[in-house]
Design a protein around this motif. Sequence first.
Motif, short mmCIF file in Angstrom:
data_model
loop_
_atom_site.label_atom_id
_atom_site.label_comp_id
_atom_site.label_asym_id
_atom_site.label_seq_id
_atom_site.Cartn_x
_atom_site.Cartn_y
_atom_site.Cartn_z
N GLU A 12 -7.93 5.77 -2.06
CA GLU A 12 -6.89 5.28 -2.96
C GLU A 12 -7.52 4.47 -4.08
O GLU A 12 -8.63 3.94 -3.94
CB GLU A 12 -5.89 4.42 -2.19
CG GLU A 12 -5.19 5.14 -1.04
CD GLU A 12 -4.23 4.24 -0.31
OE1 GLU A 12 -3.60 3.40 -0.96
OE2 GLU A 12 -4.13 4.35 0.92
N PRO A 49 -5.40 -0.72 -1.84
CA PRO A 49 -5.72 0.52 -1.11
C PRO A 49 -6.16 0.21 0.31
O PRO A 49 -6.93 -0.72 0.56
CB PRO A 49 -6.86 1.13 -1.93
CG PRO A 49 -6.82 0.44 -3.25
CD PRO A 49 -6.29 -0.93 -2.99
N GLN A 84 4.41 4.15 -4.16
CA GLN A 84 3.98 5.53 -3.91
C GLN A 84 3.77 6.35 -5.18
O GLN A 84 3.11 7.38 -5.13
CB GLN A 84 5.02 6.23 -3.02
CG GLN A 84 5.02 5.71 -1.59
CD GLN A 84 5.85 6.57 -0.67
OE1 GLN A 84 7.07 6.58 -0.75
NE2 GLN A 84 5.19 7.31 0.18
N SER A 87 0.85 -1.18 0.00
CA SER A 87 0.00 0.00 0.00
C SER A 87 0.89 1.23 0.00
O SER A 87 2.10 1.17 0.23
CB SER A 87 -0.94 -0.01 1.22
OG SER A 87 -0.18 0.02 2.41
N TRP A 88 0.24 2.38 -0.24
CA TRP A 88 1.00 3.64 -0.30
C TRP A 88 1.64 3.96 1.04
O TRP A 88 2.80 4.37 1.11
CB TRP A 88 0.05 4.75 -0.73
CG TRP A 88 0.72 6.07 -0.91
CD1 TRP A 88 1.24 6.57 -2.05
CD2 TRP A 88 0.94 7.07 0.11
NE1 TRP A 88 1.79 7.81 -1.82
CE2 TRP A 88 1.62 8.14 -0.50
CE3 TRP A 88 0.65 7.15 1.46
CZ2 TRP A 88 1.99 9.29 0.20
CZ3 TRP A 88 1.02 8.29 2.16
CH2 TRP A 88 1.69 9.34 1.53
#
Length: 1849
Positions: free
Chosen positions: A1787, A1782, A1749, A1706-1707
């Motif tokens: 997201e 997400p 990212q 995930s980010w």
Amino acid sequence: MNRELEYMFVQSARVWIPDAEEVWKSVELTKDYKNDDASLQLMLEDGTTIDHKLDPKTKNLPYLRNPDILVGENDLTALSYLHEPAVLHNLKVRFIDSKLIYTYCGIVLVAINPYETLPIYGTDIINAYSGQNMGDMDPHIFAVAEEAYKQMARDERNQSIIVSGESGAGKTVSAKYAMRYFATVSGSASEANVEEKVLASNPIMEAIGNAKTTRNDNSSRFGKYIEIGFDNRYRIIGANMRTYLLEKSRVVFQADEERNYHIFYQLCASANQPEFKNLRLSTANDFLYTRQGRSPVIEGVDDAKELCTTRHAFTLLGINESYQIGLFQVLAAILHLGNVEIKDRDSDSSLIAPNNRHLTAFCELVGVTYQDMSQWLCHRKLKTATETYIKPLPRLQATNARDALSKHIYAKLFNWIVEHVNKALVTNVKQHSFIGVLDIYGFETFEINSFEQFCINYANEKLQQQFNMHVFKLEQEEYMKEQIPWTLIDFYDNQPCINLIEAKMGILDLLDEECKMPKGSDDSWAQKLYNTHLKTCSLFEKPRMSNRAFIIQHFADKVEYQCEGFLEKNKDTVNEEQIHVLKASKFDLLVELFQDEEKATTPTGQVPGTGGRTRLSIKPDKGRDTSSKEHKKTVGCQFRNSLQMLMETLNATTPHYVRCIKPNDFKLAFSFDPKRAVQQLRACGVLETIRISAAGFPSRWTYQEFFSRYRVLMKQKDVLPDKKLTCRNVLEKLVQDQDKYQFGKTKIFFRAGQVAYLEKLRADKLRAACIRIQKTIRCWLARKKYLRQRSAAITIQRFTRGYQARCLVKFMRRTQAATVIQKYQRMCVERKRYRQKQAAALAMQTILRAYMARQKYQALLREHKAVIIQKHVRGWLARCWYKRCLEAIVYLQCCIRRMRAKRELKKLKIEARSVEHFKKLNKGMENKIMQLQRKIDEQNKDNRVISEKLVSLESSYASESERMRGELGRLRGVEEDAKNKANQVSSLLEELEKLRKELSVTQQEKKTIEDWAQKYRDEMEKMVSELKDQNGLLKKEKDDLNRMIQEQSQQMTEKMTRAIAQETQQLETDLNEERSRYQNLLTEHLRLEEKYDDLKEELAHSTNVSKPGHRRTDSTHSSNESEYTYNSEYAELEDGSRVGEDVTRGMDTSLTLKLQKRVTELEQEKQSLRNELENREEQFQRARARDDAQFRKARGAELEYESLKRQELESENKKLRHDLAEMRQSLLGGAAAGAGAPGSPAYKVLLDQLNASCEELEVRKEEVLILRSQLVSQKEAMHHKDEKETMTEPSVFAKDVNKLKDADELKQAYVGVKDTNRLLEQQLQAQRRTYDSEVESLRGELQNVKEENNRQQQLLAQNLQLPPEARIEASLQHEITRLTNENLELMADDPTASREARVIILRRMVDLMEQLEKQDRTIRKLKKQLKVYSKRIGEMGAGQAEGQTSPGQMVEEPIHPVNIPRREKDFQGMLEYKKEDEMKLVKNLILELKPRGVAVNLIPGLPAYILFMCLRHADYVNDDQKVRTLLTSTINSIKKILKKRGDDFETVSFWLANTCRFLHCLKQYSGDEAFMKHNTSRQNEHCLSNFDLAEYRQVISDLAIQIYQQLVKCMENILQPMIVSGMLEHETIQGVSGVKPTGLRKRTSSIADEGTYTLDSILRQLSAFHSTMCQHGTDPELIKQVVKQLFYIIGAVTLNNLLLRKDMCSWSKGMQIRYNVSQLEEWLRDKGLMNCGAKETLEPLIQAAQLLQVKKKTEEDAEAICSMCHALTTAQIVKVLNLYTPVNEFEERVSVAFIRTIQTRLRDRSESPQLLMDTKMIYPVTFPFSPSSLALETIQIPTSLNLSFLTRV
């Protein structure tokens, strides 16, 4: 509930509705739902709106769709809404979009067959899943296997893995991978490599039990249960296989597009092999049993190669070559039997043609007679109570009998192979536990279902019942563990269906009863079924249109069975006479197959038959008595018993479930058919698991996770210190119905849908917060934009007004300039007009005078009156002319003034108009107007002055007219003279005419000459232009050639540079590869030795034989060491052989020979690799030597100069020492008796002080000389560098000349060579001048040195005359003055180069001053002592003079105070020990030494120094035996202590540092010039003199490599548990990532608990490693390599876990990883290790974090990702993108199209397809030579080491 429904079923909410094609379709509500609504307004994904009617009775609403963040979850039970469409959609998204084939569903692993080979089953993946919790990693078959393995070890309970599914779903592959995992992780406990045998059974069973079907190319046609046995250390010791339901009918019949068993096609494909010639085989299309399916070849499969694999597996399992050929004989015989053609003799009998080729081949292969076989193939023996008779068989029955015999033979062969495989897998070691792997068929339903499908579905009913009970049990245990109230969950119990089949008077009982009836038939059995169960059991039904079929309601679906063939398949009959013929065979293997058929040892029976889809083979009861046919059990009974045994086994174990799903029926890769998937999900029990979970509390959160996730829903006042109480209060406010949740001890349990409700509340809260943030930010942005625009407008206005002002000023300047210009222009016009008038007047005067002269000439003849008349007339004419001129002037003035007035008026008007405007803009314009008015007045005044000047001019004109009249009279006189000369004019005119004619002729000649000259000039100019053009072309060609030459030279230079760089890089790469291979071989060699030692110890323990004395030393040396023979080892070997004779008698000789052979091969390979490594190193050294050649030449002169200077200084120092010695002797000789006489204490003190001062002075001189030599060497190096750069320029040009070929090029090249030669001559002359100047400077410097030497001698002579304290101070002051002068000279010569020298000199000056102060303090102290001694001497002298002797007698005694040394003894840096003390030395220094105390209290590397000093003494006394034994004992002792304490980091680090130091000492004192460069002269004296230990250096280097690898392994074991937790799971930046809902599989929490490792734990551990190695004195370069290896392990383990964990992609996790990496880099920076290459090893992890990212939408993003992720492979990039999940709804997921774009762009990359990084990879280690500056003679041995028996020499 209504509140929640109204909240959830609102506009834009998404729900599922049934669909005929897609099973379930997603739609969106377009209108809010109300309680009284009869329908829902929905909109499809394509925009179509529909009206969905609700059931008026139930009012059931459609299924709600899960939030997007839950889609694609690893565990289906993590979904908030647990229903069929959610499960189907989640599986589809994971399978199609993310390419993930595994998904958890509670305790079940759902595996979807991808029909494509995936790189997710390698050893690296196995290592990644090993030791991990099941919920921590992505779903995988390895995770299930690891969970079973861990539970077996933890709970001491047997485990089982149940793999089920349809044919083609991938059951066999899943089971095979599970067994591969166990074999890889656990290893083998015996020498027989059982894990390899277990895996080798797979190709055998696939060859004889698998076949191609329409659904699967490698379909298992039998079920098997493999028990893998483990010992008490959980290592594989053996295995046992049980088989079920072999499909025998496939041997004789295959449907279209299907094949027989693989082994038949493998034999046919290998028919041309020499060993198979006797089998008389050909292609598969020539045999009936292999051509019926009309698909003999599987695409991508080489049957001949597969047979080689099968034969290799047979060999590995102990089935020798002869047995293999026998098996192939039987299989070939079956194929020939199938080709035997049976013909009709009549309607009731049949026959086989004589000499049938295939029957003949069959009889020869199986060793039976042709007559007997042909007889009983067409006849049958019938027995009655009184007689026996033979009955012929019709052709159809005979053919069926032939096929039944083929199936029976194959079943016997199958059982024999299974039996021998089990024998090969059995072991004598006691089994502690086992893991069973059940590969069994799934629920089946076809258009025609018979006895086979009945048995299969019966088995699945039993398995489903066991599965339901286990799921229910786990749910109950979880609720009881958490102490929450629970009610009985209603789940489907299929016990009634099982009772219908197996209970008394059930279907199987009625079938067995009908089989016992003499005239039993399928129809009568069907009627019994109808009569018994049709009215009593609701699960049993009768079809409407058939009386020979029945329907059973199974747990998955209704199945209609056809009764035809049930009885015959259940009886299982074979012609006994055919069996007797085969038993009488001469073929031993065939006899063994049918030996004691009634008491066969095989665990399976067979089902013959002539019809139906399949035939079954079922395990019978071993205890049954089958001596008579009447008591033979039926197939149904046998199957029921074997199934009961299987269920008992499974119930006694902990089950693990794997459900295999077939995504489509066309074997398309990653194609998902929802209909087929739902059908299988219903059949395999996955949806039942979901239903059971949904009936309870499927969603479970820990209190900490719930608090972290839903903290946004709490107010500040709601947050209490007690997290549990906080969660309870919040939930009571958010969810009104308390039945929707329960509070456990550690978790909160939610019913289905509640998590989605909370997620929606959370999303709404976050959305509101986002809107507020967006509002604020947009306001701020708008205000910022407004302020920016306002500022821009003000700036524009400022610049505009400035521009306007500048324009106004410019206009005013131009106006003023125009006025000035007009003024001067008008003045010029007037002046010009005046001058024109003046010229006209003069012209008129000239004409008038001439006219008047002529008139005067005519008037001379008139009278005087005419003169008077003329006077008056002329007067009148003059006045008229004057008036006319005056009027014209006045008129002209008027016109001009009018014109000026008009202009002035116009200008004034303009100015008047502009004045008002200018007044508004600038109030100062009125002053300017007044100034302009004053200027106009001044101009008027000027005009008046000009008019006055004009009047004065008129008066002057009148006077001039009078003067002209006088002149006229004079001219008249002249006219008379002209007449006289008129005659002369005519003659002159004639002469002038003549001259004109001559002039014309001359002009013509001139013109001709000019024409010729012009023509010649044109021709010359043309020729010159052509020459210029040619010259330009030549210059251009020359420039092109020069440029081409330069480009070629540059290209050649670059090419050579690149080639050298590439070659160097390739050499370095090859060198590293060779080092890596060599070090891996060392590791393998060490592993084999350890294994050998373990076997020897086990044998020793097993035999309980005592071993007096010392035992045999383990040999872990390389082949070089093995060349040495030691007498002590011979003795030990003899003793060991005598003592261990009884031990080795029981050893496995084959194993010993294998180990010895393997060790020999490894040693040979190691020697070859070492030779190759040496060759590579020599090539590398030669390549480097070529580069260093020029530097060596430049260094030669410098070394010669230094040696010359050193020799001169040494000679001078010798001379000075000689003078000093003479002076001492003279002082001794000339000393008088008394208190200061030689021999007195005061004299000794002073003499010692003088000696110390002289030695100190010599040391200072040597340091100054070294400093000056360094400065001179720097200058020399700079001069040589300049010379090298100067000399290399023309050489490149000279090489380029050889490339010219054409004549013009050669000519130009010749010119260029001339120029080059001249340039070279100039350079040579310049170099000669430079050389001369350098020689002169050197001579001058040499002269300066001589003068300095003289000054030093003079200074020394002067100092010797001074007192001691003044002598030292004077010498030091002189030295400081000289150094200061040299510093000033250096600054004047080269300021830049002198900075470092200046710093060194200043430091030296400070040291000298400090030493001077110490000397002063010492002198003052000695003076005080001298006074005391003087008094004592005086008293003693008086006493001696009176009583004993005279001073003269004292002088005559031989006293030599000068020879007293400062030290008691001059040690040589050696330690002597006795031979019998060698074991004590090794014991105290190695075996019993504690690293912690040595590292803290003693100097680093002390054991290495002590051992080397002992070795030096052995070398000094030339004792080769002592050298060998000491080195051997040292090496073996180090290995022993490392084997004993190899898991202790401090011990391994300590001995790595000491081993490297010992290796460096062997190099430093070897006498090799390459290692003696940095030694002092004293150290060079300590070099070894008698023995060359180069080969031992290699042995010790190998030992250091092994210790390094053990150190890396030890550090890896310490760091391994910390890496994933600290780098991935722990939230270093709190609050960045959110916790997603979890399923039944609990993952590791990211919130740090007390026992959780964090990033700080990793950094602390790294710091501990670093500090410990530094304390142990490890070489800095070696520390860098260790740190690089550790960082590689950290990066590889972290990246591998990231690639296998969907919840980590995930980010926010990318941000966490980048922060953690920055902390690691900061640690490197703090420790000064940034240049060790450790940061580069983290590059793949950094790029993976950046990939998480960056934006992932457009083509530009794809291009950026491809350029950024150069350290990641394509598989890793695609895997990260597929796993990207997400955490919040804001997201976005990565689209499939974007991933395809990435794959397309990265298609051309040439890289390894491996997904994970190799965590076991170790960089090849090198040990750069690091000499020690420590003097051996200064080393003191502490008493704590207990080495008092060592003597310093």
